[in-house]
Design a protein around this motif. Structure first.
Motif, PDB file in Angstrom:
ATOM      1  N   ASN A  21       0.817  -1.208   0.000  1.00 51.19           N
ATOM      2  CA  ASN A  21       0.000   0.000   0.000  1.00 51.19           C
ATOM      3  C   ASN A  21       0.856   1.266   0.000  1.00 51.19           C
ATOM      4  O   ASN A  21       0.484   2.275  -0.605  1.00 51.19           O
ATOM      5  N   ARG A  22       1.999   1.214   0.685  1.00 49.88           N
ATOM      6  CA  ARG A  22       2.901   2.363   0.668  1.00 49.88           C
ATOM      7  C   ARG A  22       3.474   2.561  -0.733  1.00 49.88           C
ATOM      8  O   ARG A  22       3.556   3.695  -1.221  1.00 49.88           O
ATOM      9  N   ARG A  23       3.890   1.479  -1.362  1.00 43.84           N
ATOM     10  CA  ARG A  23       4.425   1.592  -2.722  1.00 43.84           C
ATOM     11  C   ARG A  23       3.357   2.132  -3.679  1.00 43.84           C
ATOM     12  O   ARG A  23       3.648   2.956  -4.559  1.00 43.84           O
ATOM     13  N   LYS A  24       2.113   1.691  -3.494  1.00 40.00           N
ATOM     14  CA  LYS A  24       1.026   2.186  -4.338  1.00 40.00           C
ATOM     15  C   LYS A  24       0.839   3.685  -4.140  1.00 40.00           C
ATOM     16  O   LYS A  24       0.660   4.444  -5.116  1.00 40.00           O
ATOM     17  N   ALA A  25       0.895   4.146  -2.875  1.00 42.60           N
ATOM     18  CA  ALA A  25       0.735   5.574  -2.587  1.00 42.60           C
ATOM     19  C   ALA A  25       1.870   6.387  -3.203  1.00 42.60           C
ATOM     20  O   ALA A  25       1.641   7.474  -3.756  1.00 42.60           O
ATOM     21  N   LEU A  26       3.085   5.877  -3.125  1.00 36.94           N
ATOM     22  CA  LEU A  26       4.220   6.596  -3.707  1.00 36.94           C
ATOM     23  C   LEU A  26       4.119   6.657  -5.227  1.00 36.94           C
ATOM     24  O   LEU A  26       4.425   7.680  -5.844  1.00 36.94           O
TER      25      LEU A  26
ATOM     26  N   VAL B 157      10.347  22.985   2.275  1.00 38.43           N
ATOM     27  CA  VAL B 157      10.455  21.578   2.642  1.00 38.43           C
ATOM     28  C   VAL B 157      10.885  20.742   1.436  1.00 38.43           C
ATOM     29  O   VAL B 157      10.463  20.997   0.302  1.00 38.43           O
ATOM     30  N   ILE B 158      11.752  19.759   1.668  1.00 43.06           N
ATOM     31  CA  ILE B 158      12.135  18.814   0.616  1.00 43.06           C
ATOM     32  C   ILE B 158      11.535  17.448   0.897  1.00 43.06           C
ATOM     33  O   ILE B 158      10.962  16.813   0.020  1.00 43.06           O
ATOM     34  N   VAL B 159      11.658  16.975   2.132  1.00 42.75           N
ATOM     35  CA  VAL B 159      11.046  15.696   2.503  1.00 42.75           C
ATOM     36  C   VAL B 159      10.367  15.832   3.866  1.00 42.75           C
ATOM     37  O   VAL B 159      10.735  16.678   4.672  1.00 42.75           O
ATOM     38  N   SER B 160       9.380  14.985   4.084  1.00 39.53           N
ATOM     39  CA  SER B 160       8.678  14.927   5.365  1.00 39.53           C
ATOM     40  C   SER B 160       8.468  13.473   5.727  1.00 39.53           C
ATOM     41  O   SER B 160       8.076  12.664   4.880  1.00 39.53           O
ATOM     42  N   HIS B 161       8.745  13.147   6.985  1.00 40.02           N
ATOM     43  CA  HIS B 161       8.698  11.756   7.441  1.00 40.02           C
ATOM     44  C   HIS B 161       7.362  11.476   8.117  1.00 40.02           C
ATOM     45  O   HIS B 161       7.022  12.116   9.111  1.00 40.02           O
ATOM     46  N   ALA B 162       6.608  10.517   7.588  1.00 39.66           N
ATOM     47  CA  ALA B 162       5.316  10.173   8.173  1.00 39.66           C
ATOM     48  C   ALA B 162       5.459   9.458   9.509  1.00 39.66           C
ATOM     49  O   ALA B 162       4.536   9.435  10.316  1.00 39.66           O
ATOM     50  N   GLY B 163       6.626   8.856   9.736  1.00 42.09           N
ATOM     51  CA  GLY B 163       6.859   8.180  11.009  1.00 42.09           C
ATOM     52  C   GLY B 163       6.262   6.801  11.093  1.00 42.09           C
ATOM     53  O   GLY B 163       6.090   6.255  12.181  1.00 42.09           O
ATOM     54  N   GLY B 164       5.964   6.199   9.952  1.00 43.33           N
ATOM     55  CA  GLY B 164       5.362   4.877   9.964  1.00 43.33           C
ATOM     56  C   GLY B 164       6.301   3.766  10.352  1.00 43.33           C
ATOM     57  O   GLY B 164       5.866   2.659  10.692  1.00 43.33           O
ATOM     58  N   ASN B 165       7.622   4.020  10.322  1.00 40.69           N
ATOM     59  CA  ASN B 165       8.600   2.996  10.689  1.00 40.69           C
ATOM     60  C   ASN B 165       9.086   3.122  12.122  1.00 40.69           C
ATOM     61  O   ASN B 165      10.007   2.433  12.536  1.00 40.69           O
ATOM     62  N   ILE B 166       8.477   4.032  12.888  1.00 37.16           N
ATOM     63  CA  ILE B 166       8.873   4.239  14.279  1.00 37.16           C
ATOM     64  C   ILE B 166       7.983   3.412  15.182  1.00 37.16           C
ATOM     65  O   ILE B 166       6.749   3.549  15.164  1.00 37.16           O
ATOM     66  N   ARG B 167       8.589   2.574  15.981  1.00 33.62           N
ATOM     67  CA  ARG B 167       7.827   1.701  16.865  1.00 33.62           C
ATOM     68  C   ARG B 167       7.067   2.537  17.891  1.00 33.62           C
ATOM     69  O   ARG B 167       7.577   3.510  18.428  1.00 33.62           O
TER      70      ARG B 167
ATOM     71  N   THR C 107      -1.222   9.962   4.903  1.00 32.73           N
ATOM     72  CA  THR C 107      -0.304  11.088   5.075  1.00 32.73           C
ATOM     73  C   THR C 107       0.426  11.405   3.778  1.00 32.73           C
ATOM     74  O   THR C 107       0.580  12.571   3.399  1.00 32.73           O
ATOM     75  N   LEU C 108       0.879  10.373   3.073  1.00 37.00           N
ATOM     76  CA  LEU C 108       1.583  10.578   1.808  1.00 37.00           C
ATOM     77  C   LEU C 108       0.682  11.275   0.790  1.00 37.00           C
ATOM     78  O   LEU C 108       1.104  12.216   0.095  1.00 37.00           O
ATOM     79  N   LEU C 109      -0.554  10.821   0.691  1.00 29.77           N
ATOM     80  CA  LEU C 109      -1.488  11.404  -0.274  1.00 29.77           C
ATOM     81  C   LEU C 109      -1.847  12.837   0.104  1.00 29.77           C
ATOM     82  O   LEU C 109      -1.942  13.710  -0.775  1.00 29.77           O
ATOM     83  N   LYS C 110      -2.040  13.102   1.398  1.00 25.92           N
ATOM     84  CA  LYS C 110      -2.391  14.457   1.847  1.00 25.92           C
ATOM     85  C   LYS C 110      -1.243  15.434   1.565  1.00 25.92           C
ATOM     86  O   LYS C 110      -1.478  16.546   1.063  1.00 25.92           O
ATOM     87  N   ASN C 111      -0.014  15.041   1.903  1.00 25.52           N
ATOM     88  CA  ASN C 111       1.124  15.930   1.649  1.00 25.52           C
ATOM     89  C   ASN C 111       1.263  16.238   0.168  1.00 25.52           C
ATOM     90  O   ASN C 111       1.565  17.365  -0.228  1.00 25.52           O
ATOM     91  N   TRP C 112       1.044  15.218  -0.661  1.00 23.78           N
ATOM     92  CA  TRP C 112       1.162  15.427  -2.104  1.00 23.78           C
ATOM     93  C   TRP C 112       0.128  16.443  -2.580  1.00 23.78           C
ATOM     94  O   TRP C 112       0.457  17.359  -3.346  1.00 23.78           O
ATOM     95  N   ARG C 113      -1.113  16.311  -2.133  1.00 23.32           N
ATOM     96  CA  ARG C 113      -2.157  17.252  -2.545  1.00 23.32           C
ATOM     97  C   ARG C 113      -1.844  18.668  -2.069  1.00 23.32           C
ATOM     98  O   ARG C 113      -1.950  19.638  -2.826  1.00 23.32           O
TER      99      ARG C 113
END
Length: 402
Positions: A118-123, A362-372, A381-387
């Motif tokens: 799903n992340r790859r699809k969003a990207l 801003v160049i990049v923003s981290h959604a934090g999905g890999n943080i335990r 989050t990826l789709l919202k930032n893109w819009r």
């Protein structure tokens, strides 16, 4: 005395420029038809992929993260490719019929996992679908491991995904969080082996939003700064490591044995790491990727791949290349060949709260999905930032009349 000091400074500047020129001349590279043929020979059939994915075997020898920064008796094994990005995705590599008309090309190597479809699809539906911008070309490749521990995972799914998009790089490692550093090294091996040395390589996580126009502006500015200092071509190959997400000038190793980032005094005795990029997103020319990868093959491993590659291996390369002899100060040497992008010097709180992430900077923003411990809807989050970023960019473009 003042005159003598001025002469000394000029002499050092001349020596540094001479060293950079020598490095660039030694690494000139032009794609050839041989590269294209060699890449095509690596292509593996769907039947071979399915056999490899369903085989009852295990990956090669794991690297012990506790054996840090000590020289190894033998060179580390090379990773084996199970899937390679398709020729259509990677054009032009070595094929004279596909003329490279871009000012520069950036390959983004996204560290993903088979389960993160799903992340790859969003990207692919956001920044990864942009192939060109302002004369620059972008190629996105997702790297995954071959083996996984997820119950019920269907190997046919990743085969079908690769057949549909052709942007998967699969290597023979375990596809879990503990082997992410090995994905980093495998991606560097692939880049060093197949990509032109003048291309820009980025290592990224699969939960990062990316503002292409601001990245292009940053790279163009870095190229301009390099040309103004050295007055030589090609400037792209001489670019430093660029910490796009986070740069740390001073950072202490974790000494708490209960932490997953624990590093003992025996493994690493200094009280501070050298300046380095934190993971998420950092970029560098492929010429430098190849050098750091070669250095890393004889060095013991560190689980924190960002510190290991952009800090320790960078310092080791500088020492091996004898560039260090130009500098009297270890402090000035430690800051050589590394640069912080706008907003990359924010502290942890500012990074976590996305402080100062305006659309014009801003160049990049981290959604934090890999943080335990953090529950984040990464795809949303990826789709919202893109819009949001795309709308702001269009408004700015209209306001400027361009």
């Amino acid at each position: 005395m003042f005159r003598s000091r001025r002469v000394t400074i000029l002499t050092r500047s001349f020596l540094l420029a001479a060293v950079l020129l020598l490095i660039m001349r030694c690494n000139r590279y032009e794609p050839t038809e041989t590269d294209s043929e060699r890449y095509s020979r690596q292509t593996i059939s769907d039947e071979d992929i399915h056999r490899l994915l369903t085989a009852n075997n295990s990956p090669g020898q794991d690297i012990n993260p506790r054996q840090l920064m000590k020289s190894m008796d033998n060179t580390r094994r090379r990773f084996q490719y199970v899937m390679l990005p398709s020729d259509d995705v990677m054009k032009p590599i070595g094929d004279p019929r596909n003329k490279d008309t871009a000012r520069w090309t950036s390959v983004v190597l996204v560290k993903s996992a088979q389960r993160n479809k799903n992340r790859r699809k969003a990207l692919r539906n956001t920044w990864a679908k942009v192939k060109t911008y302002n004369g620059s070309r972008f190629i996105t490749v997702f790297i995954v491991g071959q083996w996984y521990n997820d119950v019920g995972q269907d190997p046919k799914a990743i085969i079908a995904e690769h057949k549909a998009f052709g942007d998967i790089l699969m290597v023979d490692i375990q596809d879990d969080i503990t082997h992410i550093p090995e994905k980093t090294l495998a991606g560097m091996q692939w880049a060093a082996e197949f990509l032109p040395k003048s291309w820009i390589y980025s290592s990224a996580d699969d939960d990062m939003s990316f503002h292409l126009p601001n990245f292009v502006r940053y790279i163009d500015g870095s190229i301009g700064n390099m040309l103004s200092r050295t007055h030589t071509e090609p400037a792209l190959q001489s670019l430093p490591i660029m910490c796009v997400y986070c740069y740390r000038d001073v950072d202490e190793p974790v000494r708490n044995p209960k932490s997953k980032w624990y590093v003992s005094k025996e493994d690493y005795s200094p009280d501070y790491w050298p300046p380095h990029c934190r993971g998420g997103w950092y970029s560098m020319p492929v010429a430098l990727v190849a050098k750091l990868y070669n250095v890393s093959r004889r060095a013991r491993y560190l689980a924190m791949d960002d510190v290991w590659i952009t800090g320790l291996m960078r310092m080791k390369y500088l020492g091996d290349a004898h560039i260090a002899g130009i500098f009297r100060s270890v402090k000035s040497l430690a800051r050589l060949m590394i640069d912080a992008a706008p907003l990359a010097t924010r502290n942890n709180t500012e990074l976590r709260t996305h402080a100062y992430e305006t659309a014009d900077e801003v160049i990049v923003s981290h959604a934090g999905g890999n943080i335990r411990g953090r529950r984040v809807n990464v795809t949303r989050t990826l789709l919202k930032n893109w819009r949001d970023w795309y709308s702001a960019f269009l408004e700015l473009k209209m306001a400027r009349g361009s």
